[in-house]
Write a protein that holds these residues in place. Sequence first.
Motif, PDB file in Angstrom:
ATOM      1  N   ARG A 119       0.816  -1.220   0.000  1.00 29.94           N
ATOM      2  CA  ARG A 119       0.000   0.000   0.000  1.00 29.94           C
ATOM      3  C   ARG A 119       0.850   1.270   0.000  1.00 29.94           C
ATOM      4  N   LYS A 120       1.982   1.209   0.710  1.00 26.93           N
ATOM      5  CA  LYS A 120       2.850   2.387   0.810  1.00 26.93           C
ATOM      6  C   LYS A 120       3.564   2.674  -0.503  1.00 26.93           C
ATOM      7  N   ASN A 121       3.655   1.666  -1.384  1.00 23.69           N
ATOM      8  CA  ASN A 121       4.346   1.854  -2.659  1.00 23.69           C
ATOM      9  C   ASN A 121       3.302   1.972  -3.774  1.00 23.69           C
ATOM     10  N   GLU A 122       2.880   3.185  -4.018  1.00 22.75           N
ATOM     11  CA  GLU A 122       1.754   3.477  -4.918  1.00 22.75           C
ATOM     12  C   GLU A 122       1.946   2.870  -6.315  1.00 22.75           C
ATOM     13  N   GLN A 123       3.162   3.023  -6.845  1.00 22.99           N
ATOM     14  CA  GLN A 123       3.424   2.548  -8.207  1.00 22.99           C
ATOM     15  C   GLN A 123       3.263   1.030  -8.309  1.00 22.99           C
ATOM     16  N   THR A 142      -2.559  -4.213  -9.133  1.00 26.33           N
ATOM     17  CA  THR A 142      -4.010  -4.143  -9.319  1.00 26.33           C
ATOM     18  C   THR A 142      -4.358  -4.316 -10.799  1.00 26.33           C
ATOM     19  N   PHE A 187       1.609  -0.901  -6.163  1.00 22.20           N
ATOM     20  CA  PHE A 187       0.212  -1.216  -5.847  1.00 22.20           C
ATOM     21  C   PHE A 187      -0.654  -1.116  -7.103  1.00 22.20           C
ATOM     22  N   GLN A 188      -0.463  -0.042  -7.858  1.00 23.15           N
ATOM     23  CA  GLN A 188      -1.269   0.131  -9.072  1.00 23.15           C
ATOM     24  C   GLN A 188      -0.922  -0.896 -10.138  1.00 23.15           C
TER      25      GLN A 188
END
Lengths: 27, 174
Positions: A12-16, A22, A18-19
């Motif tokens: 979750r803390k690593n946005e890139q 997903t 995480f996306q």
Amino acid sequence: GSKVFLPGMAVRKNEQIFQGITRLLEQ
Amino acid sequence: ISDIAADIEAGVRPEPKQLEKLASAMSGVTEFVVAEGFLHRYLRAWFPEKKVIGLGEALLRLPEIAKALKPGDLYVIEARGYHSDYKRLVKFYDSVRLQAGCTMSTSLQRAAIPVGATEPQKQRGCSSRVDSSEQVRWILDRRKVDRVVVESVEDMGIFKNLSPVNVIHVSELR
């Protein structure tokens, strides 16, 4: 059936990342 | 579930009411894809009728990811999830390793070597049996690799500090 992704705090803390995950899991 | 996960890692068992709430929220779900390896065991115990797999396995089952894993890669398994479903996963990762021709962070007994999963405990000032940097040095010792591919985001930083080659997350395989 349906699938659910539980990313945890570190992902979750690593946005890139995480996306990216997903997008891949939604395929 | 993030709160429950944090509690479990701190040694606190979730209240039955919390579990009931979780069960009702997850009633239509048949499969959990779980990044946090330590949660696999608990989720299987709470939801025996549901499938629980790790993030690495879920991604490696995608052809575009599996194809991008190359012979020069060192693939670093998330150890806690691996050991929670050892009998099945030894076969799964063996087939991935043979197909890609890569090396993996397993010992001769094919036990996955733990790396960064203990970092959060250390950051909170708890003692840990595993020194992550030592584990990484041991995994890299005398291995010639072109790239390191990690399943656990926590392992990325440690490998980036100690490895001379590029370090990526399994979701970044191209």
